[in-house]
Design a protein around this motif. Structure first.
Motif, PDB file in Angstrom:
ATOM      1  N   ASN A  70      19.791  15.933  12.444  1.00 32.29           N
ATOM      2  CA  ASN A  70      20.023  14.638  12.024  1.00 32.29           C
ATOM      3  C   ASN A  70      20.259  14.893  10.436  1.00 32.29           C
ATOM      4  N   VAL A  71      21.285  14.278   9.706  1.00 28.15           N
ATOM      5  CA  VAL A  71      21.243  14.448   8.223  1.00 28.15           C
ATOM      6  C   VAL A  71      20.227  14.229   7.536  1.00 28.15           C
ATOM      7  N   LEU A 114      32.270  16.053  12.444  1.00 27.85           N
ATOM      8  CA  LEU A 114      30.931  16.017  12.066  1.00 27.85           C
ATOM      9  C   LEU A 114      30.485  16.843  10.930  1.00 27.85           C
ATOM     10  N   GLU A 117      31.363  14.653   7.663  1.00 25.87           N
ATOM     11  CA  GLU A 117      30.509  13.637   7.647  1.00 25.87           C
ATOM     12  C   GLU A 117      29.167  14.082   6.999  1.00 25.87           C
ATOM     13  N   HIS A 118      28.465  15.067   7.674  1.00 27.99           N
ATOM     14  CA  HIS A 118      27.099  15.594   7.445  1.00 27.99           C
ATOM     15  C   HIS A 118      27.107  16.079   5.812  1.00 27.99           C
ATOM     16  N   ALA A 121      27.463  12.942   3.438  1.00 32.69           N
ATOM     17  CA  ALA A 121      25.974  12.125   3.428  1.00 32.69           C
ATOM     18  C   ALA A 121      25.110  12.990   2.759  1.00 32.69           C
ATOM     19  N   TYR A 137      29.877  10.322  13.627  1.00 35.14           N
ATOM     20  CA  TYR A 137      28.777  10.904  14.131  1.00 35.14           C
ATOM     21  C   TYR A 137      27.562  10.289  13.232  1.00 35.14           C
ATOM     22  N   VAL A 138      27.970  10.597  11.976  1.00 32.70           N
ATOM     23  CA  VAL A 138      26.698  10.046  11.114  1.00 32.70           C
ATOM     24  C   VAL A 138      26.508   8.618  10.796  1.00 32.70           C
ATOM     25  N   ARG A 139      25.504   8.182  10.925  1.00 38.19           N
ATOM     26  CA  ARG A 139      25.081   6.419  10.794  1.00 38.19           C
ATOM     27  C   ARG A 139      23.951   6.538   9.868  1.00 38.19           C
ATOM     28  N   LEU A 140      23.912   6.009   8.906  1.00 41.64           N
ATOM     29  CA  LEU A 140      22.823   5.679   8.043  1.00 41.64           C
ATOM     30  C   LEU A 140      23.088   4.122   7.603  1.00 41.64           C
TER      31      LEU A 140
END
Length: 293
Positions: A70-71, A114, A117-118, A121, A137-140
């Protein structure tokens, strides 16, 4: 000045790390790099221990496979280590070996998406920004670090591991440095630098982009045979594949060739059957390093 490092291979049991890290630190080696290969050792846990056991050594993890991570957590771990050990922790991200990711139930349909995005972020979070993103893929949702590491470039830098053209251009666009594995010959380093620079130009990136190159290295009386076996294991030409076998002068020459091709940091990677890892890191620091000055 060329920065020289060595790899602690995770095929060694974790309890060997203390002696090898201390040997590298005491001998004056610049860097020690670790891997988070499945399913061997945690890169972050190993890095934290190595940093605590040493005083001046730069410790890098190359690479952390982002499908497993998880980022927000990876960024928290990175920020914590950078505040505890200023200027000494380097981190690289990769899209992971897809077979391993499948075993772990974490395989992504688009690994490069992915990774992008990682990287985006994580770099924003390390800069102290508050991030809301709804990616593939990355959701914050309104995430910011309470303890960001600082505003020095070394505090916010994130490397990417790359091999193919898409990944190399992505590293130039979205990362602060690139890690090249030991299957990369000098011509490959030149081509990687070219593709990274293409990505940097496309994203209007300025400033230095560090290239870290792993150099497969064997020394000692059976060095040539061990390097040949390593090349075979990696699917390379056993006689002419990447890597170097020999004494300090031969290794220093190979390091210089990698630097001339575009590497900033060269990390000597021992063969899988290296009989004495502590002696290997001392060899790198005490015999090879002086020949590079």
């Amino acid at each position: 000045m060329t920065s020289l490092g060595a790899v602690f291979r995770p095929q060694l049991p974790p309890e060997r790390l203390r002696d090898i890290a201390r040997a590298a630190d005491e001998a004056g080696l610049d860097q020690l790099w670790l891997w988070e290969d499945c399913f061997l050792q945690s890169g972050v846990a190993a890095a934290a221990a190595a940093l605590a056991w040493t005083r001046r050594l730069r410790v890098g993890v190359g690479l952390l496979p982002v499908p497993l991570r998880n980022v927000a957590l990876t960024t928290m771990e990175t920020a914590t280590l950078r505040r505890l050990f200023p200027g000494r922790f380097a981190v690289g991200l990769g899209h992971g070996v897809q077979g391993w990711m499948g075993q772990a139930g974490a395989r992504a349909d688009s690994p490069v998406t992915l990774l992008r995005e990682h990287l985006d972020a994580m770099r924003a979070l390390l800069r102290g920004e508050r991030v809301t993103v709804e990616g593939r893929y990355v959701r914050l949702d309104d995430v910011a670090l309470d303890w960001p590491p600082g505003d020095d470039p070394a505090d916010t830098a994130v490397f990417a591991g790359a091999r193919g053209p898409r990944s190399l251009r992505l590293s130039g666009e979205a990362a602060d440095g690139t890690v090249l594995d030991a299957n990369t010959a000098p011509d490959g380093i030149r081509h990687a630098r070219y593709l990274v620079d293409e990505g940097r130009a496309a994203a209007s990136r300025t400033g230095h982009h560090e290239i870290v190159h792993y150099l497969s290295t064997a020394t000692g009386p059976d060095a040539a045979a061990r390097l040949r076996a390593e090349r075979l294991r990696e699917g390379q030409d056993p006689e002419a594949g990447p890597g170097v076998a020999g004494g300090a002068a031969a290794v220093a020459e190979a390091v210089a060739e990698a630097v001339a091709a575009g590497a900033d940091t060269v990390v000597l990677q021992p063969t899988a059957d290296e009989p004495d890892p502590e002696t290997f890191v001392r060899f790198a620091a005490e015999e090879v390093r002086p020949l590079l000055d």
